[in-house]
Design a protein around this motif. Structure first.
Motif: not given
Lengths: 111, 125
Positions: A39, A94, A96, A99-100, A102, B35, B37, B45-47, B50, B110, B112-113
């Motif tokens: 994304d 990002m 997916a 997990a995630r 960036f 999740n 983040v 940005l940091e995950w 989850r 999917r 996107g988030d």
């Protein structure tokens, strides 16, 4: 863990000119459904990230058609065909698939 | 339309604890993987966690910086996911977002988030 490498970190663009941001993943983002789980988001000050592109090249609802995403293996590109003043912000890729993760973010400013 | 509404956050001393909440609507919460983040002010940005759906085993995952200190849980009856943060450090100061995968209603792919509005956690003495 999948590492996302984004470049450039900063972009200063003249209105009306194109812009391009690259993102490379450390491994394939291909899902079994045939799509890349990548994304693109833009974040404006004080706001949550807003979706621009999903599955590598699909424009999200309401996103202007000057935004496009392309894919080539583990390389992904976000292009803005003609930058407008409202496009200022920080752009993130990002993944997916696992997990995630960036990219580092690209700050876009208008000259 | 999917919506995530967050609550919690605030100021806590180093070594303290805090719990964040995120309530979902507009989608089948029990089927969702959720999740958390975070974003340190001015940074990327940091995950941080989850949790899978119970149907998929309900397992939780964490990256190294928070593993053993953060715990994510879910209450599907309340459509709420929680992030329990213990042994907080100054470097945990950040805006925390909950997110979930959103799906196209026609293709079921999917798209996107979806993101909550974010909540600020400040760890300081």
């Amino acid at each position: 863990d999948i590492v996302m490498t984004q470049s450039p970190l900063f972009l200063s663009v003249t209105p009306g000119e194109p812009a391009s941001i690259s993102c490379r993943s450390s491994q394939s983002l291909g899902h079994s459904n045939g799509h890349n789980y990548l994304d693109w988001y833009v974040q404006k000050p004080g706001q949550s990230p807003q979706l621009l592109i999903y599955l590598g090249s699909n424009r999200a609802s309401g996103v202007p058609d000057r935004f496009s995403g392309s894919e080539s293996g583990t390389d992904f590109t976000l292009k803005i065909s003609r930058v407008e003043a409202e496009d200022v912000g920080v752009y993130y890729c990002m993944q997916a698939l696992q997990a995630r993760t960036f990219g580092q973010g690209t700050k876009v400013e208008i000259k | 339309e999917e919506q995530l509404v967050q609550s919690g956050g605030g100021l806590v001393k180093p070594g303290g604890s805090l719990r964040l909440s995120c309530t979902g609507s507009g989608f089948t919460f029990r089927d969702a993987w959720l999740n958390w983040v975070r974003q340190v002010p001015g940074r990327g940005l940091e995950w941080v966690s989850r949790i899978k759906s119970k149907a998929d085993g309900g397992a939780a995952d964490y990256p190294a910086p928070v593993k053993g200190r953060f715990t994510v849980t879910r209450d599907d009856s309340e459509s709420t996911v929680y992030l329990q943060m213990d042994s907080l450090r100054t470097e945990d100061t950040a805006v925390y977002y909950c997110t979930t995968t959103c799906y196209d209603t026609i293709t079921h792919l999917r798209r996107g988030d979806c993101w909550g509005q974010g909540t600020l956690v400040t760890v300081s003495s």
